[in-house]
Design an enzyme around this catalytic site. Structure first.
Site, PDB file in Angstrom:
ATOM      1  N   VAL B  11       0.839  -1.200   0.000  1.00  0.00           N
ATOM      2  CA  VAL B  11       0.000   0.000   0.000  1.00  0.00           C
ATOM      3  C   VAL B  11       0.876   1.253   0.000  1.00  0.00           C
ATOM      4  O   VAL B  11       2.052   1.197   0.356  1.00  0.00           O
ATOM      5  CB  VAL B  11      -0.945   0.034   1.231  1.00  0.00           C
ATOM      6  CG1 VAL B  11      -1.976  -1.082   1.140  1.00  0.00           C
ATOM      7  CG2 VAL B  11      -0.172  -0.066   2.535  1.00  0.00           C
ATOM      8  N   CYS B  12       0.274   2.379  -0.402  1.00  0.00           N
ATOM      9  CA  CYS B  12       0.962   3.663  -0.370  1.00  0.00           C
ATOM     10  C   CYS B  12       1.229   4.025   1.089  1.00  0.00           C
ATOM     11  O   CYS B  12       0.369   3.754   1.924  1.00  0.00           O
ATOM     12  CB  CYS B  12       0.110   4.762  -1.014  1.00  0.00           C
ATOM     13  SG  CYS B  12      -0.117   4.514  -2.783  1.00  0.00           S
ATOM     14  N   PRO B  13       2.303   4.696   1.406  1.00  0.00           N
ATOM     15  CA  PRO B  13       3.360   5.135   0.485  1.00  0.00           C
ATOM     16  C   PRO B  13       4.484   4.124   0.312  1.00  0.00           C
ATOM     17  O   PRO B  13       5.476   4.436  -0.307  1.00  0.00           O
ATOM     18  CB  PRO B  13       3.882   6.404   1.182  1.00  0.00           C
ATOM     19  CG  PRO B  13       3.792   6.084   2.642  1.00  0.00           C
ATOM     20  CD  PRO B  13       2.582   5.185   2.786  1.00  0.00           C
ATOM     21  N   TYR B  14       4.319   2.894   0.874  1.00  0.00           N
ATOM     22  CA  TYR B  14       5.413   1.917   0.768  1.00  0.00           C
ATOM     23  C   TYR B  14       5.670   1.527  -0.671  1.00  0.00           C
ATOM     24  O   TYR B  14       6.790   1.179  -1.038  1.00  0.00           O
ATOM     25  CB  TYR B  14       5.095   0.690   1.629  1.00  0.00           C
ATOM     26  CG  TYR B  14       4.869   1.093   3.053  1.00  0.00           C
ATOM     27  CD1 TYR B  14       5.943   1.504   3.849  1.00  0.00           C
ATOM     28  CD2 TYR B  14       3.588   1.144   3.592  1.00  0.00           C
ATOM     29  CE1 TYR B  14       5.736   1.936   5.147  1.00  0.00           C
ATOM     30  CE2 TYR B  14       3.382   1.575   4.887  1.00  0.00           C
ATOM     31  CZ  TYR B  14       4.452   1.968   5.667  1.00  0.00           C
ATOM     32  OH  TYR B  14       4.249   2.405   6.931  1.00  0.00           O
ATOM     33  N   THR B  15       4.600   1.587  -1.506  1.00  0.00           N
ATOM     34  CA  THR B  15       4.782   1.267  -2.917  1.00  0.00           C
ATOM     35  C   THR B  15       5.885   2.138  -3.514  1.00  0.00           C
ATOM     36  O   THR B  15       6.800   1.626  -4.161  1.00  0.00           O
ATOM     37  CB  THR B  15       3.476   1.508  -3.689  1.00  0.00           C
ATOM     38  OG1 THR B  15       2.929   2.745  -3.271  1.00  0.00           O
ATOM     39  CG2 THR B  15       2.476   0.393  -3.448  1.00  0.00           C
TER      40      THR B  15
END
Lengths: 287, 74
Positions: B11-15
């Site tokens: 999921v964002c922001p890990y993407t």
């Protein structure tokens, strides 16, 4: 340090920001912080005043403000002067144009389409504190996600962008169609088409496009009026689309003229509009 | 040879954080293929990549929810 004084500045008292507590010996001081923004350098001053004159307690208001409770009646003036010396003014309360709220906006928020903070500041500088038939709240949101609740204020601005497609730049990936939460886009011959009746001008399509094929057709603020919360909540009604800041300021000005002319004492703008009529209101405000 | 980064399930922001870290291992001009399973994350990652000056060579839905971005490191 000046000694606590009993010589109350009544003009300052009337301008608002001094709120009597349940126990009449104590008052809360409300600060004027348009957009809920405060420089870090000023926080120690607020803490100092809260500790010196209050009980070391600081409260956050639902309208992005700060209040310092437990100020003794006799020390209001000293506390007020100390805050004013640091550039911290008291915020309006009562039947006045209240401190303008705003979302973070550009350049902070990734979704923002406008600098809501600077517009809020401009509105606050011109109209903040004006005496009116009743309380009057204004806010600025930087996109249709409407985080600062433009429909729940007397006047709410909500930035919007109406896009158009430059087909040559589009590679037909369909990401915008998938992204659009309003189902306002559909693919036709491999290229996205816009259903304007569904579009709410959020610009998610523009922001998602890997080739910048979506361009700005019109941009500006949608204007909502007559919203309020409290014991009888009302949602604001949209009266204009894609106005710029200058037009927005004029709309507020005419809106206040109308309210001063037709508003009964302790009647909120939405109630005045309902009583007098939206058509009359629009005719006066959108000249 | 094209490098691949599978971000399905992220999921964002890990993407984007993971994309950024992976790109650091690449040389300028090399391609990276990124797989994502969410259109909003796809839009976010591609926008962030462009903001940092990288070039999106291709972007498309390859099956159902799965999106593939091919980016050339700046």
């Amino acid at each position: 340090m000046t000694a606590p004084t009993t010589s109350i500045d009544y003009a300052a008292l009337k301008s608002g920001g001094i709120i009597m507590q349940k126990d009449e010996d104590f008052y809360a001081l409300r600060l004027r912080l348009p957009g809920g923004c405060i420089l870090a350098d000023l926080l120690p001053k607020i803490a100092q005043v809260a500790k010196r004159y209050g009980r070391g307690e600081i409260r956050l208001t639902v309208r992005q403000g700060i209040e310092i409770p437990w100020i003794k009646f006799k020390e209001i003036e000293a506390a007020r002067k100390e805050l004013a010396g640091a550039g911290l003014a008291l915020g309006p309360c009562g039947q006045r144009f209240r401190t303008v709220t705003a979302c973070p906006g550009l350049p902070v928020c990734r979704r923002a389409l406008a600098d809501s903070q600077s517009f809020a500041l401009q509105i606050d500088r011109k109209f903040g504190g004006l005496q009116l038939p009743h309380k009057f709240k204004a806010t600025v949101s930087a996109c249709p996600n409407a985080c600062s609740r433009p429909l729940e204020n007397e006047i709410g601005f909500c930035a919007a962008v109406q896009p158009y497609m430059e087909e040559d730049a589009c590679m037909g990936c369909g990401l915008c169609v998938d992204i659009c939460r309003e189902k306002a886009l559909f693919l036709q011959n491999g290229k996205p088409q816009l259903d304007e009746t569904r579009c709410i001008s959020c610009a998610d399509c523009m922001q998602s496009c890997p080739t910048d094929a979506w361009k700005t057709n019109r941009m500006g603020y949608a204007v909502y009026v007559g919203g309020k919360n409290g014991r009888h909540p009302m949602l604001g009604e949209k009266i204009a689309d894609f106005v710029d800041e200058e037009q927005g300021m004029r709309i507020i000005e005419r809106c206040l003229d109308f309210y001063l002319q037709y508003g009964n004492k302790r009647e909120r703008l939405g109630e005045t509009i309902r009583r007098v009529g939206m058509d009359e209101f629009k005719a006066a405000v959108l000249q | 040879m094209t490098k691949e980064l599978d971000l399905r399930g992220e999921v964002c922001p890990y993407t984007f954080v993971k994309t950024k870290l992976r790109l650091e291992e690449l040389d300028s001009g090399q391609d990276l293929t990124i797989l994502l399973d969410d259109s909003a994350a796809t839009a976010n990652v591609s926008r962030s990549l462009r903001n940092e000056g990288h070039e999106i060579l291709d972007l498309k839905a390859i099956s159902g929810e799965v999106w593939r971005i091919v980016v050339k490191k700046a």
